[in-house]
Structure formats: C-alpha cells, structure tokens
Design a protein around this motif. Structure first.
Motif, PDB file in Angstrom:
ATOM      1  N   ALA A 113      63.516  16.154  47.982  1.00  0.00           N
ATOM      2  CA  ALA A 113      64.767  15.482  47.609  1.00  0.00           C
ATOM      3  C   ALA A 113      64.781  15.104  46.141  1.00  0.00           C
ATOM      4  N   ARG A 114      63.609  14.692  45.612  1.00  0.00           N
ATOM      5  CA  ARG A 114      63.584  14.260  44.221  1.00  0.00           C
ATOM      6  C   ARG A 114      62.178  14.404  43.664  1.00  0.00           C
ATOM      7  N   LEU A 115      62.083  14.912  42.418  1.00  0.00           N
ATOM      8  CA  LEU A 115      60.814  15.088  41.734  1.00  0.00           C
ATOM      9  C   LEU A 115      60.748  14.120  40.558  1.00  0.00           C
ATOM     10  N   ASN A 116      59.758  13.223  40.580  1.00  0.00           N
ATOM     11  CA  ASN A 116      59.574  12.228  39.524  1.00  0.00           C
ATOM     12  C   ASN A 116      58.183  12.418  38.927  1.00  0.00           C
ATOM     13  N   THR A 117      58.096  12.735  37.651  1.00  0.00           N
ATOM     14  CA  THR A 117      56.814  13.002  37.020  1.00  0.00           C
ATOM     15  C   THR A 117      56.544  12.030  35.880  1.00  0.00           C
ATOM     16  N   ALA A 118      55.258  11.835  35.598  1.00  0.00           N
ATOM     17  CA  ALA A 118      54.825  11.000  34.463  1.00  0.00           C
ATOM     18  C   ALA A 118      53.640  11.702  33.815  1.00  0.00           C
ATOM     19  N   PHE A 119      53.720  11.970  32.507  1.00  0.00           N
ATOM     20  CA  PHE A 119      52.644  12.650  31.784  1.00  0.00           C
ATOM     21  C   PHE A 119      52.106  11.711  30.721  1.00  0.00           C
ATOM     22  N   SER A 120      50.800  11.447  30.786  1.00  0.00           N
ATOM     23  CA  SER A 120      50.201  10.412  29.931  1.00  0.00           C
ATOM     24  C   SER A 120      49.913  10.885  28.511  1.00  0.00           C
ATOM     25  N   ARG A 121      49.887  12.202  28.267  1.00  0.00           N
ATOM     26  CA  ARG A 121      49.522  12.698  26.943  1.00  0.00           C
ATOM     27  C   ARG A 121      50.726  13.178  26.132  1.00  0.00           C
ATOM     28  N   VAL A 122      51.893  12.675  26.424  1.00  0.00           N
ATOM     29  CA  VAL A 122      53.088  13.019  25.634  1.00  0.00           C
ATOM     30  C   VAL A 122      53.667  11.722  25.094  1.00  0.00           C
ATOM     31  N   PRO A 123      54.360  11.794  23.941  1.00  0.00           N
ATOM     32  CA  PRO A 123      54.959  10.567  23.378  1.00  0.00           C
ATOM     33  C   PRO A 123      55.899   9.912  24.387  1.00  0.00           C
ATOM     34  N   GLY A 124      55.727   8.615  24.547  1.00  0.00           N
ATOM     35  CA  GLY A 124      56.568   7.879  25.482  1.00  0.00           C
ATOM     36  C   GLY A 124      56.205   8.084  26.927  1.00  0.00           C
ATOM     37  N   GLY A 125      55.095   8.800  27.181  1.00  0.00           N
ATOM     38  CA  GLY A 125      54.681   9.053  28.566  1.00  0.00           C
ATOM     39  C   GLY A 125      54.042   7.829  29.189  1.00  0.00           C
ATOM     40  N   GLY A 126      53.538   7.996  30.356  1.00  0.00           N
ATOM     41  CA  GLY A 126      52.911   6.885  31.055  1.00  0.00           C
ATOM     42  C   GLY A 126      52.211   7.389  32.287  1.00  0.00           C
ATOM     43  N   TYR A 127      51.979   6.475  33.210  1.00  0.00           N
ATOM     44  CA  TYR A 127      51.280   6.820  34.441  1.00  0.00           C
ATOM     45  C   TYR A 127      52.241   6.722  35.625  1.00  0.00           C
ATOM     46  N   VAL A 128      51.794   7.255  36.740  1.00  0.00           N
ATOM     47  CA  VAL A 128      52.677   7.334  37.892  1.00  0.00           C
ATOM     48  C   VAL A 128      53.114   5.940  38.359  1.00  0.00           C
ATOM     49  N   GLN A 129      52.232   4.923  38.235  1.00  0.00           N
ATOM     50  CA  GLN A 129      52.624   3.571  38.625  1.00  0.00           C
ATOM     51  C   GLN A 129      53.723   3.023  37.713  1.00  0.00           C
ATOM     52  N   ASP A 130      53.717   3.476  36.437  1.00  0.00           N
ATOM     53  CA  ASP A 130      54.799   3.075  35.533  1.00  0.00           C
ATOM     54  C   ASP A 130      56.117   3.701  35.976  1.00  0.00           C
ATOM     55  N   ARG A 131      56.040   4.939  36.441  1.00  0.00           N
ATOM     56  CA  ARG A 131      57.266   5.618  36.916  1.00  0.00           C
ATOM     57  C   ARG A 131      57.813   4.923  38.152  1.00  0.00           C
ATOM     58  N   LEU A 132      56.932   4.466  39.007  1.00  0.00           N
ATOM     59  CA  LEU A 132      57.375   3.726  40.191  1.00  0.00           C
ATOM     60  C   LEU A 132      58.038   2.417  39.801  1.00  0.00           C
ATOM     61  N   ALA A 133      57.409   1.689  38.868  1.00  0.00           N
ATOM     62  CA  ALA A 133      57.975   0.404  38.447  1.00  0.00           C
ATOM     63  C   ALA A 133      59.346   0.595  37.836  1.00  0.00           C
TER      64      ALA A 133
END
Length: 732
Positions: free
Chosen positions: A655-675
């Motif tokens: 239904a939905r794809l949510n990604t977080a990449f830590s080595r790109v500008p402005g990236g983060g971790y998956v818990q940040d994406r959840l928050a």
C-alpha cells in the motif's frame, strides 16, 4: 497434565470420534433437508381430528398417525391385511405419496448409535461421546492458556499451520461439539438405565370405554382440542374391538380417548424427567430446529479435521523431543530437570545431564518447563536448563512456566543454567527472570545462576562439577552437540549491493541440486517467509541463522546476507560461486509472520531485515493493506529489493513504501521516518494494525521508543500490543 489429558483421548479415540462426528453431521443435515420439505401449519389451523378424519376416509384400517420432529406427518395403515405407509399433507390431510424410509438414513443412524454392534456398539458410542467431551473442555482450557486467559480467547492464534487450524476450528466448533458430546453422554446413560428417560409404560385406560358404536374421528372432542403441532403419535383402536381406545401422545402427556364419545378416559402427564430427556434429544439431534441442526452439523464436520491436525501437532512435538532413556515419572523422581528450548538444542544438554545423573544412581525425570507440577512427591532438587528467545523472552517450551510457578506450593532446592549468545544485550535474560521469580517465591537456590555462551561444552562441564559438589555426586558432563539433519542446496542466483558504501550485501537464492531423473526428484523442505534457515559453514558445527525471504512454494530458498568483518558464515556465503553448495536446515518461526485477517500490517526493518518483510509483501496477493518502513544507507547502492518493491506498489501488494537513507543529505533512520509519520501510523493502529519489526538490535530499540511515543495518545503501550500479538520482532 492438561495437555496430556487433551492428547490421550484424541489419540486413542480419534477414529471413534471421527465416525460419530461424520455420521452425526449426516443426520444433522438430513434433518435440515427433512425440515425444508415439510409444511408447518400455523398454530390453531389444523387439529388432530381433521387429519385423522381425512386419513380414515381413505383407509378402513388405520394403525397410527405419527408427526415427526421435523413436521412430517406419516400415516400407517393396512389394506387387504398388507401394511402400508403414506406421507400426509398436514394442511389438508390428503395423501402426498408413499412413505419410503431411506435405507441410507437408517444405516447411518444405526452406525451413529451403535456402530451396528448392538449393546457393545452403544457402549463404544457412549465412550466416544465422553472422550469428545473431555477433548472439548480440555481444549478450551488449553486455548485460553495459550492465548493469555479467558478474556483473550478470541485473539488470533499463532503457530504453525496445523496449530492455527486446530485452534481456529476448535474455537469455532467447541460449542456445538460440547453440546453434542454432553447430550450424547446423557442419552447413552439413559439407554442403559443409568439416567431416567421419563418414559411411562402404557397401561390400559383406568375408566372403561363405553363400548358403543364409534364416531368418526373428526367428531371426537378430545381430538378436536389438540392442535396438530402438539401431536407426537395417534394410535387408532383395533377395528374388531369396540372396547379399544385411541391412544393420543402429545408433547405434554399420553391420553386414552373413548372412540364412541370422544371423552378423555385418563391421561399420564410427562414428568420432569421426560421433559428433560426430550429436550436433551432435541439438543443432540437438532430435529425441528434447523439453525441448531446446522450448527451441530458444521461443528461435527470439523471433528475429523481437528483430529488430523491434532495428530500432526502431537507427532511433531514428539518428533522434536530427544529420546531420553530411563526417564522416570515426575512423581517418583528424586531429581527433576526442566528444559526451556526454542530450537531443541538445550534438550541435548539436558539429555547429557540426565544420563550422567542416572548413571550415578539417581532417579531422574526430564520434561519441558511448561510441565512444572504444583508439587513433586519425592523430588529433592530441581534443575532448570533454559535458553532465551529474542529480546529476553521465554522460549516455546517455557512460556507457561512463570504462571505455573505462581501456583506451585512445594519449594525445592533449585539450580538454573542459562543458554544464549553473549553478543545479544539480554544474554540469558529469561534465565535471570526465572531465578528472580524462584527467589521471590522463596525457593532455595543451590548456587548462583550460570550462563553458557554459544553452547559451550566446557562451561557446561564446569557447571556440572559445581552441581556435583552441591549434591554429593561426582558428575562428568561430556556433551557432544548433535549435528542437525541438513539438506544440500545449490546457489542459483545472486544480486549484490553495497559496494559503494563498503557494506557488501547480497540477496542469495538457493535451489535443490539436479536430481538426475524423474524418479529421483525431491522437494524443498517446507517453509514460509519469516522462518529461519540454519546454515553450517565448512568446518563449523554451529549454525548461523538467517530469516527467509521466500516460501517453499516459490521454488527457491532466498536470504539476504551482509558480509560481516571476520564472519565465518557470511564470508563463506559471499564467496560461494554459482552452483556452490550449502548444508542447511529449517527452523520454523511461526510467531513472526502476519496474522490472519484484513487489518493493516506495518512492516518495519533496516538493512538485511528487509528479507522476510519483502517475502510477506510478495505473497500478499489478496492486497491486504501493507505499509513498509525501511532504512538503508544509500539509495544508489543499498536499496535492497528496490525494483521489486516499486513493482509491488504498482500492483497493489504494497500500500505504501516509506524509506529512510542515512548517508544522504537530510536523511535519517527508519525510526525518524516513523516519528515524522506518527499521525498516519496512529491511524493504522486505530484500525487494528499489526506491527512486524525485523533487523538489528539498535534499530529495533529505536523503533520501540518511537512507537511508545506514537501509542501514548491512544492509551496503548508496547507491552499490551506484544501480549496481543500485534507487535512482533525478529531481532539479531
């Protein structure tokens, strides 16, 4: 004890119960068909006198008229001294056609009641009903205990396919099967006179009949006063005997009616015993009450399936346990060994300990921690060997131990030995919980809890020496781990990632080697996405476990592996050439997979934790709402399963794809994406969503903290969700 009480009747009476259930289902559905073809007049519309008048107008000598529980009216008569029977229209009294009883129904009825063996068969049928009653009661108690109490009885079940099938069908059918079994026991006891059925022997009329010329039955007041719906049977007087009477049997009584005056000469009311018995018969057969008959029939059809699934569960449980020679009964043993194990490796240590103690002259009993008894009659000590599952949780064979400990009354000197992997933060965490609970309960501890790291045989031997000193018995515990039975698989596919970020990661696919002919074809071991595969690297007897991204129905075994610095197994797998072979075995992991239903599923992972999550999505062909939150390092080199995930979004499996990449500008971790998406996650949780988390410990900890904040406004917490099976983790 409860599990044994449930298993033994099922094993010994499986065929008996299946036969009773299948014949009972046939008779229940037959009663529905019978009822559907019957016309039921409105109350007060037709009297017994009107039907009797119409029948006697066609036949000079009528024997009796019977109204069955389903509403069918049958007239029995003689023509030229030959007996006959016809179906009667209950509205008009006219003949519908000849009554031809079904030989099949008659045979099935006799099979159900006595297995065509007379009184011996009736005894067997009664014992079968009693066994079914024991199974229903004990099964309901086991299900409640498994799901967390009676208040949680409707929670989704967990486990293997056979376990879920057994639980879900049992939950659906338990009321109908219990009703059938309980009433069947009553009727069996009534058959042999143990319980009263209230049947009164027919006696001659107390008031003598007039003996005058008979009136037509339609003019008899006693028959005119009885509605057809109340009729059970009307027996006509014998034609040549003017002193004979009508015998009228209704739901309330048996009466004799003067054939000349229509007066009731006497009646015998049905007592309480008869009313109870007739109610029991109605509840057992469902005749005349088609919704009840449908419930009983559907419930009965589940019994053979329940027996089959239960047999599979019992066989797998027995096959998983090691053979322990000279394992004495728990109540006659002086030493009790209880084992907490998830993958059965801890049982191997228990077998070694059991053999050493037995050789030294002790009477030893070994069993799962779930079998802790309230008291042991002769035991002098309790030895607990337990692994820790996941993040400090109880392994499968110890999930009920702490509950049973609360009810235990006999305190024994106890020693606890924990097994685990020191690289995990909650190394031997469950063993520590057990020790604390025992101390709180006041049980004396022989010596401090020891911990065995990565199945160390030397640590186990050292612990044995300390134990021997405490109990005054010299113990030499030379444990040799049994090598698991493996299957040879060939590398059939590889997709590599992570070169740019110096984190080599590969999706590896394995298949069975070519068998060399049709007659030598083999199949992959049975597994589902989320199960674990143990792989033995060359020169190692310790398996490394990986979460499966495929199911056996895909035809390949697929895993996602990151190369660890100095990692023996991961290095071996990354260097494996196409066609290279591995030795592997499957460990089921039924607690980590989407529960059944239509509620949304939130999948959360990082790095190689995407493997089983991608497998869940791949098999989501019914388009259940699945929302994936995944974290990687760089989208250009580390986006595992990237093309497939985008395809799953397009075809509706994701239904939905949510990604977080830590080595790109402005990236983060998956818990940040959840928050950042807390409102959306909170909305899914309000819809009853289930959460599945797979990946490293640090990621799982961050996700747990993020979820606590998300859940707080809803008045929920992780502990509650975990107990309900709505928050599950596969953490490494």
């Amino acid at each position: 004890m409860l599990r044994r009480l449930h298993s033994l009747p099922g094993l010994f009476a499986a065929l008996l119960i299946a036969a009773l259930a299948l014949t009972g289902a046939f008779l229940a559905f037959d009663s529905i068909v019978d009822r559907s073809g019957s016309t039921i007049p409105a109350t007060g519309q037709v009297s017994v006198a009107a039907i009797a008048e119409a029948v006697q107008a066609r036949h000079a000598e009528v024997e009796r008229i019977v109204r069955t529980a389903s509403g069918t009216v049958i007239a029995y008569y003689f023509e030229a001294d030959l007996p006959g029977a016809e179906l009667v229209d209950p509205l008009t009294g006219q003949a519908i056609g000849p009554h031809e009883p079904s030989n099949l129904t008659r045979t099935v009825t006799n099979l159900h009641r006595s297995f065509l063996m007379g009184d011996a068969g009736r005894v067997a049928a009664g014992l079968g009903a009693a066994a079914m009653l024991v199974l229903c009661v004990s099964g309901a108690m086991l299900l409640a205990a498994r799901l967390g109490g009676w208040v949680a009885i409707l929670r989704p079940s967990r486990g293997s396919l056979s376990q879920r099938l057994h639980c879900e069908l049992g939950r659906f059918a338990v009321i109908g099967l219990t009703l059938s079994a309980l009433t069947g026991c009553w009727m069996s006891l009534a058959t042999f006179g143990v319980l009263p059925d209230g049947a009164a022997a027919e006696v001659a009329a107390l008031v003598p009949p007039s003996g005058a010329a008979r009136l037509p039955p339609g003019q008899l007041a006693a028959l005119q006063a009885v509605d057809l719906s109340a009729l059970r049977e009307l027996t006509f007087p014998y034609g040549a005997d003017l002193t004979d009477t009508y015998t009228l049997t209704t739901a309330q009584d048996i009466a004799h009616v003067d054939a000349a005056t229509g007066q009731v000469l006497d009646f015998t009311p049905n007592g309480l015993a008869r009313q109870v018995h007739e109610t029991i018969v109605m509840l057992h057969t469902g005749r005349g009450v088609w919704p009840l008959a449908l419930l009983l029939g559907l419930a009965a059809l589940t019994a053979p399936v329940l027996a089959g699934a239960g047999g599979v569960i019992w066989w797998r449980r027995r096959a998983a346990l090691p053979t322990i020679r000279q394992n004495v009964g728990a109540q006659s043993a002086d030493t009790i060994i209880l084992v907490g194990s998830e993958g059965n490796s801890t049982w191997g240590f228990a077998v070694t300990l059991h053999a050493a103690l037995t050789k030294a002259g002790h009477r030893v009993h070994a069993g799962p921690m779930n079998s802790l008894a309230p008291r042991y009659a002769q035991a002098k000590r309790l030895l607990i060997l337990t692994a820790t599952y996941g993040d400090g949780d109880a392994p499968e064979s110890a999930k009920l131990f702490l509950q049973r400990l609360e009810r235990a009354s006999g305190a024994l000197p106890v020693a606890v030995l924990g097994f685990g992997d020191r690289s995990f933060p909650k190394f031997c965490g469950f063993a520590e919980q057990v020790t604390e609970a025992l101390r709180a309960k006041g049980w004396p501890v022989l010596f401090d809890t020891w911990q065995v790291d990565r199945k160390s045989a030397q640590t186990f031997a050292d612990w044995g020496k300390v134990l021997g000193e405490e109990i005054g018995t010299k113990l030499e515990l030379a444990h040799v781990a049994a090598r698991p039975k493996t299957t040879a698989l060939e590398l059939s596919g590889r997709v590599e990632y992570g070169a740019e970020s110096q984190t080599p990661t590969a999706i590896l696919s394995f298949a069975l080697p070519a068998s060399g002919g049709f007659w030598r074809r083999r199949r992959l071991p049975r597994f589902e996405a989320g199960d674990l595969v143990g792989i033995l690297a060359p020169g190692s007897d310790l398996p490394r476990f990986y979460s499966l991204a495929s199911a056996s129905t895909d035809g390949v075994l697929e895993i996602c592996v990151r190369k660890q610095p100095g990692g023996l197994c991961s290095g071996f797998l990354h260097e494996l050439p196409p066609g290279g072979r591995i030795e592997a075995f499957i460990r089921p992991n039924p607690s980590f997979r989407p529960s059944r239903g239509k509620a949304p599923v939130i999948l959360i992972g990082a790095g190689t934790g995407i493997g089983p999550l991608a497998g869940f999505i791949r098999h989501n062909t019914r388009h259940r709402p699945m929302h994936l939150y995944w974290g990687g390092r760089h989208p250009g080199s580390d986006f595992l399963y990237g093309p497939q995930l985008h395809q799953y979004v397009e075809d509706g499996r994701l239904a939905r794809l949510n990604t977080a990449f830590s080595r790109v500008p402005g990236g983060g971790y998956v818990q940040d994406r959840l928050a950042a998406d807390s409102a959306g996650v909170r909305d899914l949780m309000q819809q009853g969503a289930q959460v599945l988390v797979c990946g490293g410990r640090d990621m799982a900890g961050g996700v747990a903290r993020a979820f606590e904040a998300i859940l707080h406004p809803l008045g929920l917490d992780l502990a509650t969700l975990k107990s309900e099976g709505r928050y599950r983790e596969d953490v490494y």
